[in-house]
Design a protein around this motif. Structure first.
Motif, PDB file in Angstrom:
ATOM      1  N   TRP A  45       0.873  -1.182   0.000  1.00 11.86           N
ATOM      2  CA  TRP A  45       0.000   0.000   0.000  1.00 11.86           C
ATOM      3  C   TRP A  45       0.902   1.221   0.000  1.00 11.86           C
ATOM      4  O   TRP A  45       1.583   1.497   0.983  1.00 11.86           O
ATOM      5  N   ALA A  46       0.914   1.932  -1.134  1.00 14.29           N
ATOM      6  CA  ALA A  46       1.763   3.131  -1.212  1.00 14.29           C
ATOM      7  C   ALA A  46       0.891   4.338  -0.881  1.00 14.29           C
ATOM      8  O   ALA A  46       0.463   4.481   0.253  1.00 14.29           O
ATOM      9  N   GLY A  47       0.595   5.199  -1.872  1.00 11.63           N
ATOM     10  CA  GLY A  47      -0.316   6.309  -1.571  1.00 11.63           C
ATOM     11  C   GLY A  47      -1.715   5.780  -1.302  1.00 11.63           C
ATOM     12  O   GLY A  47      -2.481   6.333  -0.521  1.00 11.63           O
ATOM     13  N   GLY A  48      -2.041   4.681  -1.982  1.00 11.82           N
ATOM     14  CA  GLY A  48      -3.321   4.022  -1.755  1.00 11.82           C
ATOM     15  C   GLY A  48      -4.464   4.551  -2.600  1.00 11.82           C
ATOM     16  O   GLY A  48      -5.586   4.074  -2.484  1.00 11.82           O
ATOM     17  N   ASP A  66       1.781  -1.225   4.518  1.00  8.84           N
ATOM     18  CA  ASP A  66       1.822   0.231   4.315  1.00  8.84           C
ATOM     19  C   ASP A  66       3.271   0.703   4.222  1.00  8.84           C
ATOM     20  O   ASP A  66       4.041   0.581   5.185  1.00  8.84           O
ATOM     21  N   THR A 111       4.254   3.753   3.832  1.00  7.15           N
ATOM     22  CA  THR A 111       4.378   5.171   4.202  1.00  7.15           C
ATOM     23  C   THR A 111       5.574   5.435   5.115  1.00  7.15           C
ATOM     24  O   THR A 111       6.197   6.491   5.045  1.00  7.15           O
TER      25      THR A 111
END
Lengths: 293, 783, 153
Positions: free
Chosen positions: A30-33, A52, A54
């Protein structure tokens, strides 16, 4: 809405890769999502573990490193916009970024996310492909680098193997006189590209084109390079490129396109536009290199 | 006596005051349906059909009911055997009747402790359908052997407006042009979604939801459940932009069914996708038309046939569009309109219904005629469009419960009709002054290069200018009934009770301005209640530009009545007079109109004394309309004329709007900021329709494919010139409150023809809407 | 438990894994000025500031906001003490129904923080990340320009 998932928060790249390796296909980075959230809500994608990224450091740098341009996978589209002034190529990439989604989504959406989503109409793919960008991939067995064009294997499909993550985009050989331009057709000011084309040109000291890239978006399952157009451009002067060669390059673009019809546009329109947009992209590169960009 | 005098100087009407809820809006404090909650509330979700047409053979909700947290399921078996009718005679039928009529149609609903559980429960309901043949094509739905969507059959009665004689028109024509346009369905695409909360407590039903038509919703619940209206309380909340979407919708009835079954307050909150694919949309419309013109530029023949798909539950019949009146200068006319049912999501009246579609077709043919005789579009409109005082082409709305309008009006006394405008003649305004002033401001004559000729060319960029006009009604009788009550409290403050919507059009502000003006008090003394049916008189609500013109009239009449009562008492108590006519209220002070007489009393003091008189039992003064309002459909129209310049890229087909000037004649301007916003908002709605907007239906099952904003494109600030200007022509209406008329639709109707004409002038070919880049290139290639 | 800083206050919240930031702000903290409409990052109604940048809170996981400074419309002016941007929106009536307005105002805040003296064209482009279906477009742009003027003083 799909069921819940478990949230994992790696703090190093190694940890992220380990998590992905151990959970396999049931885990999702999950990057920016911004794409993931929509796909998950719509039930298009389903997974049990959300990794994630982030909080993984050092993945969001955009920098010149010798004659390489390095773009971290977790750099956002907004970062790309803000870094426009770094280099002639980031100028083109920043302009591309500004065409994508909205300001308040660009602050979330990442370059890696955009590429890993592997949408045929992804705006960043054509300019990066035209520039000859490479994808750096980290996996359980270490690191490998492949050309971006090989990174995409189909609609929403990438060359990432189990446990692998995209860490960086590297554009090699960006020194000297280079220019790139991305052109597309869209409906309102915020839209997905209906069809697009990007060009990249590098000049040698005598003013001849030594390297050229032409890539099309939204006319095939993946971004496609128009090799015949590139071959035509190499060795030309800017004047030749702008007069006549660009036109022929456009014809090659039409021949290369393998478009489909969907609710956004028809196969015919997309195909026709590849020529116009390719000519414009080449024209723009020439203008930039002539100092009129 | 339905005509009020026009005071010389207006104090509150015409003032640019901020809308009353402005602070709530900019602080995010205003609560819409989706924000609202009540104690003990649980959550509902709707199961929707996956097929376009089918009869439910069996429905098994036992697994859903067994899911922990599920409180109840309702299906057609729970639905009362009663029909309910929505706004403008849209016959919904029963809330659920065991037949699915489009993909997304409501089949059942679940209530649960959380939204998530309700959603999980939906997947556990097993439905077995007997699949019925579906009709997804508008023209095919007309055929005798087409699958019938409704028990009443697919085809609604035709409405026809005829004047002169078609054959004579043909003979008189030097040129006849023809066209057929199929318009895609525009989506309301409201930002804001909606939710409904219903509490069924004992015999009393209370519903909170965003609605433009609170009273109509109250009526709908009364009909659907067979309970007295006195037991039904609707509290209408502000909505996001509505354009006709949030009137009374069947999902609200489903919420009530759940609440009745489980006896707990239930909230159903719709997703954006549900709002865009399963509630309502504009009709798909097909106009076939012929127009004839003589060499001197006179339209000799206007012959139109218009077909609109009602979708599954729309019931558009008895339709009449105001483009017939707009182009009323045509010597011979024949306009025919029909509605037909299809297995597509329900269609309903969206902003400028008919006038944005059929009106565009009429404007297109008029432009083609003008080109044939080489007259510019401004002059051609001036020559052929109706002028104030002329006969309207519309004669009688079709039969209704009370007979024809003429029959109804004939029964009134002369006193009741004193001062009324002549029936079926235009009372005020027209496009003429708008066109004259607009052409001057836009420098149209200087910039006009001729039909199909660009105003400039720069490489692939061709620019062109265009003008378009639009008209619509100002409320409609019989179906558009309305009222208002004005109450003066003992501190001299005023409540207005008026059932209308708060969808951003600013009616709560403009109606308050009308009441304040008539009563002679400042605006801050007025508080308006628009949403609570326990407090307000019944009104059809905000639709068809009823609110400013007709509810505004009722509000003024109610204020006038309250004032009359106040002055009668004041005359006796404070002025030793038996002639209240000699008194007036100004800024909350009652004074004699005789400048020599310095006596005065404040409204507050008089009301206080009045309220303190325990024997009188008059604690407040309540005013209500006690006069008959003339039937506005028979004389009042709103007008728009808009000018634009566009740039077309002839290589890619992309269009940019460079310049926009919108002229509006809505009579007296009650609040310039509010009206400007209505006008530009309308123009942008019309521009969106012209350029990008249109629902794509799946050809196999009719589902809406572009059910999100990713592929249903709306214009953003960067798509419309920020320096767009609005100008007003204020032809005062003899009937409307302080001379005001309606506003919301005509600007939407004018924008699309203006933009289409500008594109034609830029590139020399007509492009059908939506003029997407691809549509432009296709039109250029077909040339 | 996850720590969120919202409008200058720190909260400990048990955010579920899949909960969007907009849901956390609305459902957990009662910040109903965070409007959610399209739910797909197109309309911008749910725009909040995260470390000063505008973000569509419907597309972000609540947990992704841990440690970041979040500002919602409730963190701007109050009913009795409006922020200059809010005043400007009222004066130019840069709204109709008001549903999209908090998102527009937050986008305006972020934009003017980075560009305090914008041109009309820049303001128009910057506001294109939000959608006003009512069509107040020119008045929104005028609101932004007026707000810039007010803030510059």
């Amino acid at each position: 809405m799909a069921n819940n998932f478990e949230y994992l928060r790696p703090t190093t790249m190694g940890e992220a890769v380990d998590m992905k390796s151990s959970h396999g296909a049931r885990a999702q980075f999950w990057a920016g999502g911004t794409d993931m959230m929509l796909q998950w809500k719509a039930g298009i994608t389903d997974f049990d573990y959300c990794i994630d990224l982030t909080y993984v450091p050092d993945l969001d740098q955009i920098a010149l490193d010798g004659d390489q341009l390095r773009i971290g996978a977790m750099a956002t589209l907004d970062d790309l916009d803000l870094q426009s002034g770094l280099h002639p190529l980031t100028e083109a990439l920043g302009e591309t970024a500004r065409m994508m989604c909205t300001k308040q989504t660009r602050t979330l959406a990442t370059i890696g996310g955009n590429l890993c989503n592997a949408s045929p109409s992804a705006d960043l793919s054509p300019p990066l492909a035209a520039m000859g960008a490479q994808a750096r991939i980290l996996g359980p067995d270490g690191e490998r680098t492949i050309p971006l064009t090989e990174f995409f294997t189909g609609v929403r499909k990438t060359a990432l193997a189990d446990g692998e993550m995209l860490t960086e985009i590297v554009v090699p050989d960006v020194g000297g006189d280079v220019a790139a331009s991305y052109n597309r057709v869209a409906r309102t000011v915020v839209d997905i590209a209906l069809v697009s084309s990007a060009a990249f040109i590098k000049l040698d000291s005598s003013g001849k084109i030594t390297k050229a890239g032409v890539a099309l978006g939204a006319v095939a399952p993946t971004v496609v390079r128009v090799n015949k157009a590139e071959d035509l451009l190499i060795g030309c002067s800017l004047k030749e490129a702008a007069n006549g060669v660009a036109n022929k390059a456009g014809e090659h673009a039409i021949a290369t396109a393998n478009a489909i019809t969907d609710i956004r546009a028809s196969k015919e329109y997309r195909t026709d536009m590849t020529s116009v947009l390719t000519q414009r992209a080449i024209g723009r590169c020439v203008a930039i290199l002539e100092g009129n960009g | 006596m339905g005509v009020h005098h026009m005071p010389k100087k207006l104090k509150v009407v015409g003032k640019d005051v901020p809308v009353l809820d402005a602070r709530e809006k900019v602080t995010g404090a205003l609560e819409y349906g989706v924000d609202y909650a009540v104690p003990k509330m649980v959550h509902g979700k709707i199961l929707r059909s996956t097929i376009p047409h089918g009869r439910i053979k069996s429905i098994d909700s036992s697994k859903a009911e067994a899911l922990p947290g599920v409180l109840g399921v309702v299906t057609h078996e729970d639905s009362p055997d009663l029909d309910w009718i929505g706004v403008w005679d849209n016959y919904r039928g029963k809330v659920l009747d065991g037949i699915a009529r489009f993909v997304g149609d409501e089949v059942a609903a679940v209530a649960a402790t959380t939204e998530k559980i309700a959603e999980q429960a939906l997947a556990l309901i097993e439905v077995e359908y007997e699949v019925l043949p579906a009709v997804l094509d508008v023209r095919k739905a007309l055929l005798d052997d087409a699958p019938q969507v409704r028990e009443e059959g697919n085809v609604r009665d035709e409405y026809r407006v005829v004047w002169g004689d078609g054959k004579t028109g043909e003979d008189e024509s030097d040129h006849i042009v023809e066209l057929e346009i199929q318009f895609k369905a525009q989506n309301y695409a409201g930002i804001g979604r909606n939710a409904c909360i219903c509490d069924w407590n004992g015999e009393k039903v209370t519903m909170w939801t965003s609605s433009q038509t609170p009273s109509e919703l109250q009526s709908g619940i009364h009909q659907a459940f067979g309970i007295p209206m006195s037991s039904v309380r609707v509290v209408a909340l502000p909505s996001g932009c509505s354009f006709g979407l949030w009137w009374s919708n069947n999902f609200m009835m489903l919420t009530a069914m759940l609440a009745k079954k489980i006896r707990k307050p239930v909230k159903i909150e719709l997703t954006s996708q549900e709002c865009m694919a399963a509630v309502k949309r504009r009709h798909i419309e097909i106009t076939t038309g012929r127009m004839g013109v003589s060499n001197d530029g006179q339209i000799t023949l206007a012959d139109f046939s218009h077909l609109m798909d009602n979708g599954a539950y729309g019931f558009k019949t008895d339709v009449y569009f105001f483009c017939c009146d707009l182009w009323g200068g045509a010597k011979n006319g024949d306009y025919r309109v029909r509605g037909v049912s299809t297995n597509l999501v329900t269609s309903g009246c969206m902003r400028a219904v008919g006038d944005i579609t059929m009106g565009l077709a009429v404007e297109r043919l008029a432009d083609m005629c003008a080109e044939k005789v080489n007259i510019d579009p401004v002059d051609f409109r001036m020559k052929n469009q109706i002028k104030s005082g002329q006969q309207l082409r519309m004669q009688e709305p079709r039969q209704h419960m009370k007979g024809t309008l003429t029959e109804y009006v004939d029964k009134l006394t002369d006193v009741q009709k004193e001062g009324w405008p002549e029936m079926f003649h235009l009372s005020s305004g027209s496009t003429h002054e708008l066109l004259r002033q607009g052409a001057e401001k836009f420098r149209f004559k200087e910039r006009w290069k001729g039909w199909g000729k660009p105003s400039s060319v720069n490489g692939s960029k061709h620019r062109g200018i265009g003008v378009g006009t639009g008209a619509h009604c100002c409320g409609v009788e019989f179906g558009g009934n309305t009222s208002s009550v004005v109450r003066v409290n003992h501190d001299g403050s005023v409540n207005v009770f008026s059932s209308c919507g708060r969808q951003g059009q600013g009616s709560e502000t403009t109606l308050s301005q009308v009441a304040a003006e008539e009563l002679g008090v400042s605006l801050d003394m007025v508080n308006i209640v628009t949403g609570d049916t326990d407090a307000m008189p019944w009104s059809s609500g905000s639709s068809a530009s009823t609110t400013m013109f007709r509810t505004g009239w009722a509000t003024r009449a109610a204020a006038k009545d309250a004032k009359k009562q106040i002055l009668r008492i004041a005359a006796i108590e404070y002025f030793d007079s038996d002639d209240p006519e000699t008194l007036d209220i100004q800024d909350g002070i009652i004074r004699s109109q005789n400048p020599e007489d310095n006596r005065n009393v404040s409204l507050e003091e008089m009301m206080n004394v009045l309220c303190s008189d325990s024997l009188a039992q008059t604690t407040v003064i309540t005013g209500r309309p006690d006069e008959v309002m003339p039937p506005t459909i028979a004389f009042a129209r709103q007008w728009a004329a808009q000018f634009t310049e566009v740039e077309v890229d002839v290589e890619t087909g992309e269009i940019r709007i460079l310049e926009f000037l919108a002229g509006q004649d809505s009579g007296t301007v009650v609040n310039p900021k509010v009206l400007k916003n209505q006008v530009i908002g309308g123009a942008i709605c019309g521009a969106g329709f012209a350029l990008y907007e249109g629902i794509e239906f799946d050809e196999n099952d009719g589902r809406v494919l572009n059910d999100g904003l990713l592929d249903y494109k709306l214009l953003r600030t960067g798509d419309f010139p920020s320096d767009a200007e609005v100008f007003f022509v204020e032809s005062p209406d003899p009937v409307g409150p302080f001379g005001a008329r309606g506003a919301g639709e005509s600007p939407a109707a004018a924008a699309a023809p203006a933009i289409c004409q500008a594109v034609y002038n830029a590139i020399g070919v007509w492009v059908d809407v939506p003029m997407t880049p691809e549509a432009v290139i296709r039109a250029l290639n077909e040339r | 438990m996850y720590k969120l800083n919202v409008n200058g206050t720190s909260y400990e919240i048990d955010i579920t894994a899949s909960e969007s930031l907009s849901d956390v702000l609305r459902d957990r903290l009662g910040l109903l000025g965070v409007k959610v409409s399209c739910g797909e990052g197109e309309c911008g109604s749910c725009t909040v500031l995260v470390d000063g940048k505008p973000e569509t809170s419907c597309l972000k996981l609540g947990r992704q906001a841990e440690g970041q400074e979040i500002t919602t419309i409730e963190g701007m002016g109050t009913y009795d003490d409006l922020h200059p941007i809010q005043e400007a929106y009222i004066e130019e009536q840069g709204f109709q129904c008001g549903f999209c307005t908090p998102g527009f105002i937050m986008a305006t805040k972020a934009f003017l923080d980075s560009n305090p003296n914008p041109t009309e064209e820049e303001a128009s482009e910057a506001m294109s990340g939000n959608i006003c279906r009512c069509g107040a477009h020119p008045y929104i742009v005028k609101s932004v320009l007026k707000a810039a003027e007010k803030i510059r003083g």
